[in-house]
Write a protein that holds these residues in place. Structure first.
Motif, PDB file in Angstrom:
ATOM      1  N   HIS A  88       0.900  -1.172   0.015  1.00  0.00           N
ATOM      2  CA  HIS A  88      -0.013  -0.047   0.163  1.00  0.00           C
ATOM      3  C   HIS A  88       0.852   1.528   0.002  1.00  0.00           C
TER       4      HIS A  88
ATOM      5  N   CYS B  16      -4.976   5.732   0.223  1.00  0.00           N
ATOM      6  CA  CYS B  16      -3.890   4.694  -0.395  1.00  0.00           C
ATOM      7  C   CYS B  16      -3.533   5.074  -1.697  1.00  0.00           C
TER       8      CYS B  16
ATOM      9  N   HIS C  52      -8.939  -0.328  -3.544  1.00  0.00           N
ATOM     10  CA  HIS C  52      -7.699   0.633  -3.487  1.00  0.00           C
ATOM     11  C   HIS C  52      -8.425   1.953  -3.353  1.00  0.00           C
TER      12      HIS C  52
ATOM     13  N   GLU D 247      -0.995   3.486  -3.728  1.00  0.00           N
ATOM     14  CA  GLU D 247      -0.324   2.178  -4.536  1.00  0.00           C
ATOM     15  C   GLU D 247      -1.425   1.150  -4.852  1.00  0.00           C
ATOM     16  N   TYR D 248      -1.648   1.002  -6.134  1.00  0.00           N
ATOM     17  CA  TYR D 248      -2.874   0.178  -6.337  1.00  0.00           C
ATOM     18  C   TYR D 248      -2.733  -1.179  -5.568  1.00  0.00           C
ATOM     19  N   CYS D 249      -3.797  -1.717  -4.775  1.00  0.00           N
ATOM     20  CA  CYS D 249      -3.596  -2.797  -3.954  1.00  0.00           C
ATOM     21  C   CYS D 249      -4.738  -3.583  -3.932  1.00  0.00           C
TER      22      CYS D 249
ATOM     23  N   MET E   7      -9.683   3.003   0.218  1.00  0.00           N
ATOM     24  CA  MET E   7      -8.697   2.659   1.242  1.00  0.00           C
ATOM     25  C   MET E   7      -8.432   4.293   1.639  1.00  0.00           C
TER      26      MET E   7
HETATM   27 CU1  CUA Z   1      -4.175  -0.012  -0.248  1.00  0.00          CU
HETATM   28 CU2  CUA Z   1      -4.098   0.832  -2.595  1.00  0.00          CU
END
Ligand code: CUA
Length: 397
Positions: A233, A268, A276, A270-272, A279
């Motif tokens: 993340h 967040c 995402h 960062e693609y998670c 988040m």
């Molecule tokens: Cu955690 Cu994007």
């Protein structure tokens, strides 16, 4: 006179209703809103193009383009829950340094753009094809040592300046010595929420980080340790600091030192996974006194309200307790957010919805309607069970 005033008032009210409707449409279905505006502009443009002169046609085309572009501007009313802070309005020490470097980089790039675009424009206008020109290629010139040296050395110098300034800023931020009494917070990223620990205070929370306000002459920074429970993340609250990745099996650190009270929104970065975008993260910056009383309220022992006994017993019997913790009870799960002080938070589902009884009920009935793909399953509770559990959750203050 009275008639004119009546007509003007009525028309104005209609315009107001129209604008209100547009705003609602924009909030609910931004894609359809832009599509609708684009279609109206397109029709107007076609009408003008049919009966107007070429200048009018071009002007209307440009006007339509500007209107559609203006629709793409983010609106403050487009759900206050989602609008993250402005990167050009830093309100904390690391964010200010990042902002200064980005401004320098933007200025240098803008100057380069102006020089290149200016020379190109002059060349296009001055050396354009004219009637009566011979159809031959113009004389070709190769190998001007001065020119080649100039366009090699100047860019190298520019890049060196940018690298030095950036490296110095990164070193300044990373090597910053924080005072020994700086607040320590441990943040753990999960799919798709933030676990927040205050190790020195024995407080566990989620998704809403409370920290004290700093002053230029009296520093009260917060030191953050970032960990991940699953995938990568990235912790990003634009007005407080730059992004820092949150990586499994690794402990990253960063710090913030906000100079203005208020709620800062982050996300967040960062693609998670599927949720995402939801988040989200709220950072509540408050005066040291307010922060101390918030911590004290979080530390106070939970009060068991007898009126919601049925809901509490039901909660403890369902699999809610496998994922959630409520301090002092049999609920000790750690896969989902700690619910001990659920009602002290403004939002649920990591900022996806406001923390209201209606949203809590909707969430309990089926979390997938608020956050499709989230890891909390539909518990298949009956209406009555939802009512009882929500009544219990509302006592977790
Ligand atoms: Cu955690 Cu994007």
């Amino acid at each position: 006179m009275a008639v004119i005033r009546l007509i003007v008032t009525r028309c104005w009210r209609k315009v107001g209703m129209g604008l209100g409707g547009c705003r609602k449409m924009w909030n609910r279905r931004p894609g359809w809103y832009v599509f609708g505006v684009a279609q109206i502009c397109n029709l107007l443009h076609r009408g003008i193009a049919f009966c107007g002169t070429s200048t009018l046609r071009r002007a209307s085309g440009a006007g339509c383009f500007v209107i559609v572009l203006s629709c793409l501007q983010p609106r403050a009313s487009a759900g206050e829950l989602r609008s993250i802070g402005n990167i050009f309005k830093p309100l904390s020490a690391p964010a200010e340094s990042v902002y200064e470097v980005s401004l320098l980089a933007l200025l240098i790039c803008a100057a380069i753009f102006l020089v290149v675009a200016g020379l190109l424009t002059v060349a296009i206008i001055k050396f354009r094809a004219r009637p009566g020109d011979e159809g031959k290629e113009p004389p070709q010139i190769y190998g001007s040592n001065q020119l080649e040296l100039a366009w090699t050395v100047i860019p190298i110098l520019i890049v060196v300046v940018l690298v030095l300034v950036t490296a110095r800023t990164i070193a300044d931020v990373q090597n910053q010595k924080l005072p020994g009494d700086a607040l320590k917070v441990r943040v753990v990223g999960h799919q798709w929420w933030w676990e927040i620990h205050y190790p020195d205070h024995g407080v566990v929370s989620a998704n809403e980080l409370h920290i004290p306000l700093s002053a230029r002459n009296q520093r009260r920074p917060t030191s953050l340790t970032l960990e991940s429970a699953d995938v990568i993340h990235s912790f990003w609250v634009p007005q407080l600091a730059g992004k820092t990745d949150v990586i499994p099996n690794r402990r990253n650190t960063m710090w913030v030192e906000p100079y203005a009270p208020g709620t800062y929104l982050g996300n967040c970065a960062e693609y998670c996974g599927v949720q995402h975008a939801k988040m989200m993260l709220r950072v509540v910056v408050e005066s040291p006194e307010e922060f101390a009383s918030w911590i004290a309220a979080q530390q106070a022992p939970a009060v068991e309200a007898p009126s919601v006994r049925a809901g509490r017993e039901l909660f403890m019997k369902t699999s809610c307790v496998n994922c959630h913790r409520v301090a002092g009870t049999a609920a000790v799960g750690i896969f989902g957010p700690d619910l001990t002080r659920l009602m002290s938070r403004e939002t649920i589902a990591s900022g996806a919805a406001r923390n209201t009884p209606e949203n809590l009920r909707a969430w309990m009935r089926d979390p997938q309607t608020i956050k499709p793909g989230c890891l909390m399953p539909n518990m298949q509770l009956t209406q009555d069970e939802v009512t009882r559990i929500v009544a219990y959750l509302q006592t977790l203050k």
